[in-house]
Design a protein around this motif. Structure first.
Motif, PDB file in Angstrom:
ATOM      1  N   LEU A 180     -16.003  89.667  15.831  1.00  0.00           N
ATOM      2  CA  LEU A 180     -15.077  90.617  16.449  1.00  0.00           C
ATOM      3  C   LEU A 180     -15.383  90.941  17.904  1.00  0.00           C
ATOM      4  O   LEU A 180     -14.481  90.962  18.738  1.00  0.00           O
TER       5      LEU A 180
ATOM      6  N   SER B 268     -12.789  90.117  20.847  1.00  0.00           N
ATOM      7  CA  SER B 268     -12.017  91.260  21.342  1.00  0.00           C
ATOM      8  C   SER B 268     -12.217  91.454  22.840  1.00  0.00           C
ATOM      9  O   SER B 268     -11.301  91.873  23.554  1.00  0.00           O
TER      10      SER B 268
ATOM     11  N   LEU C  11      -8.398  90.380  12.622  1.00  0.00           N
ATOM     12  CA  LEU C  11      -7.871  91.637  12.061  1.00  0.00           C
ATOM     13  C   LEU C  11      -7.117  91.381  10.762  1.00  0.00           C
ATOM     14  O   LEU C  11      -7.191  92.189   9.827  1.00  0.00           O
ATOM     15  N   ARG C  12      -6.428  90.243  10.688  1.00  0.00           N
ATOM     16  CA  ARG C  12      -5.699  89.912   9.456  1.00  0.00           C
ATOM     17  C   ARG C  12      -6.677  89.714   8.296  1.00  0.00           C
ATOM     18  O   ARG C  12      -6.442  90.186   7.176  1.00  0.00           O
TER      19      ARG C  12
ATOM     20  N   GLU D 164      -8.048  93.201   7.367  1.00  0.00           N
ATOM     21  CA  GLU D 164      -7.091  94.003   6.603  1.00  0.00           C
ATOM     22  C   GLU D 164      -6.973  93.464   5.179  1.00  0.00           C
ATOM     23  O   GLU D 164      -6.855  94.236   4.217  1.00  0.00           O
TER      24      GLU D 164
ATOM     25  N   TYR E 204     -12.415 100.927  16.439  1.00  0.00           N
ATOM     26  CA  TYR E 204     -11.132 101.630  16.303  1.00  0.00           C
ATOM     27  C   TYR E 204     -10.759 102.376  17.588  1.00  0.00           C
ATOM     28  O   TYR E 204      -9.594 102.415  17.978  1.00  0.00           O
TER      29      TYR E 204
ATOM     30  N   PHE F  73      -8.810 100.275  20.024  1.00  0.00           N
ATOM     31  CA  PHE F  73      -7.516  99.701  19.646  1.00  0.00           C
ATOM     32  C   PHE F  73      -6.475  99.932  20.741  1.00  0.00           C
ATOM     33  O   PHE F  73      -5.677  99.043  21.056  1.00  0.00           O
TER      34      PHE F  73
ATOM     35  N   TYR G 101      -7.036  97.495  23.538  1.00  0.00           N
ATOM     36  CA  TYR G 101      -6.615  96.154  23.131  1.00  0.00           C
ATOM     37  C   TYR G 101      -5.094  96.028  23.226  1.00  0.00           C
ATOM     38  O   TYR G 101      -4.574  94.995  23.660  1.00  0.00           O
TER      39      TYR G 101
ATOM     40  N   ILE H 188      -1.172  97.005  17.348  1.00  0.00           N
ATOM     41  CA  ILE H 188      -2.023  96.803  16.165  1.00  0.00           C
ATOM     42  C   ILE H 188      -1.418  97.520  14.964  1.00  0.00           C
ATOM     43  O   ILE H 188      -1.410  96.985  13.850  1.00  0.00           O
TER      44      ILE H 188
ATOM     45  N   PHE I 287      -0.801  95.666  11.675  1.00  0.00           N
ATOM     46  CA  PHE I 287      -1.818  95.939  10.652  1.00  0.00           C
ATOM     47  C   PHE I 287      -1.822  97.428  10.278  1.00  0.00           C
ATOM     48  O   PHE I 287      -2.793  98.140  10.573  1.00  0.00           O
TER      49      PHE I 287
ATOM     50  N   LEU J 155      -4.862  98.779   8.247  1.00  0.00           N
ATOM     51  CA  LEU J 155      -6.089  98.887   9.025  1.00  0.00           C
ATOM     52  C   LEU J 155      -6.090 100.162   9.868  1.00  0.00           C
ATOM     53  O   LEU J 155      -7.098 100.859   9.974  1.00  0.00           O
TER      54      LEU J 155
END
Length: 220
Positions: A107, A111, A133-134, A137, A162, A165, A168, A176, A180, A183
Motif C-alpha cells: 500500500l 499510494s 483497495l479492492r 475491501e 484513512y 484518503f 489520494y 474512494i 469502495f 472500506l
C-alpha cells in the motif's frame, strides 16, 4: 509494569507511527512522545535505529523496538492483560499478520505515486492503488472490523492510511467512497474509537503536509 519507561520516536503524519500510538492508547499505556524532524534526524533516532534510521521507534526501558507492526506485536505481548489486539486462535492470528504484511508490502509505495509522480507513472500507481483497495475491501467483506467483531491488528495496520484518503482523491481525481463504500464505512467506524480519533490527524492538515512534500520533491 507501572514503573516502565516508554518513549515513542515518531512524526505526526506517519501512518506507521499512528499504529503504535493507537496500540498504546488501546492498552492505556503512558509514554513520552518525541517528534522527529525527518529532514534532520536526531542523534537518539540514529542511535536507536542505526540500521534503517526510520521512525517509529518504540523504546521500552532503554531498549528499541523498530518497525511499526513488530512494535504493535511487542505491545500486545508485553501488555497482554488489556484490550487484546490479536486473536487467541493461531489461524486467525496468522491471518491478521498476513494482512498486516500485505498492507506493508503493497500500500505505502503504491499510494505515494498518486501524489509524488505525474503522467503515466501516476496513472499506473493510481490503477495499482485501486486494485489494492479492492483486495482490502474484499478481505473486510461484511465484517465490522478486519478481525471480525473486534477492532484489532489488521485495523491498526490499515487505519493510518484513512486520513490520507482525501489527498489520494484530490491528486488521483477519483472518489474512494464511490468505489469502495464498505472500506470508507469501516474507516468511519474506526474513527468512533477514542484511540483512533485522537491519533489520526485532520485530513486537511495531511493535505497541507502533502502539498509541502510535493514542493520539496519538485512535483508542484
Amino acid at each position: 509494569m507501572a514503573n516502565d519507561e516508554v518513549i515513542l520516536l515518531d512524526s505526526w503524519p506517519s501512518m506507521f507511527g499512528m499504529r503504535l500510538r493507537i496500540a498504546l492508547a488501546e492498552k492505556e499505556i503512558k509514554y513520552e512522545y518525541k517528534e522527529e524532524d525527518l529532514w534532520n534526524k536526531s542523534p537518539l533516532l540514529l542511535q536507536m535505529n542505526p540500521i534503517h534510521k526510520k521512525i517509529p521507534v518504540l523504546i521500552h526501558n532503554g531498549k528499541p523496538i523498530c518497525e511499526s507492526l513488530i512494535g504493535v506485536e511487542y505491545i500486545e505481548e508485553v501488555w497482554k492483560d488489556k484490550a487484546p489486539l490479536l486473536p487467541s486462535d493461531p489461524y486467525e492470528r496468522a491471518q491478521a499478520r498476513f494482512w498486516g504484511d500485505y498492507i506493508d508490502k503493497k500500500l505505502y509505495d503504491t499510494s505515494r505515486k498518486i501524489y509524488t509522480t505525474t503522467g503515466d507513472e501516476q496513472e499506473a500507481g493510481k490503477k495499482d492503488f485501486i486494485e489494492i483497495l479492492r483486495v482490502l475491501e474484499g478481505a473486510l467483506g461484511e465484517k465490522p472490523y478486519y478481525g471480525g467483531d473486534n477492532f484489532g491488528f489488521g485495523d491498526i495496520a490499515l487505519i493510518g492510511f484513512y486520513c490520507r484518503f482525501h489527498a489520494y482523491e484530490i491528486y488521483g481525481n477519483f472518489s474512494i467512497e464511490a468505489e469502495f463504500p464498505k472500506l470508507v464505512a469501516w474507516g468511519k467506524r474506526c474513527m468512533q474509537r477514542d484511540s483512533v480519533a485522537k491519533t489520526l490527524p485532520d485530513q486537511h492538515k495531511i493535505l497541507e503536509f502533502i502539498k509541502m512534500l510535493r514542493q520539496k520533491l519538485g512535483v508542484e
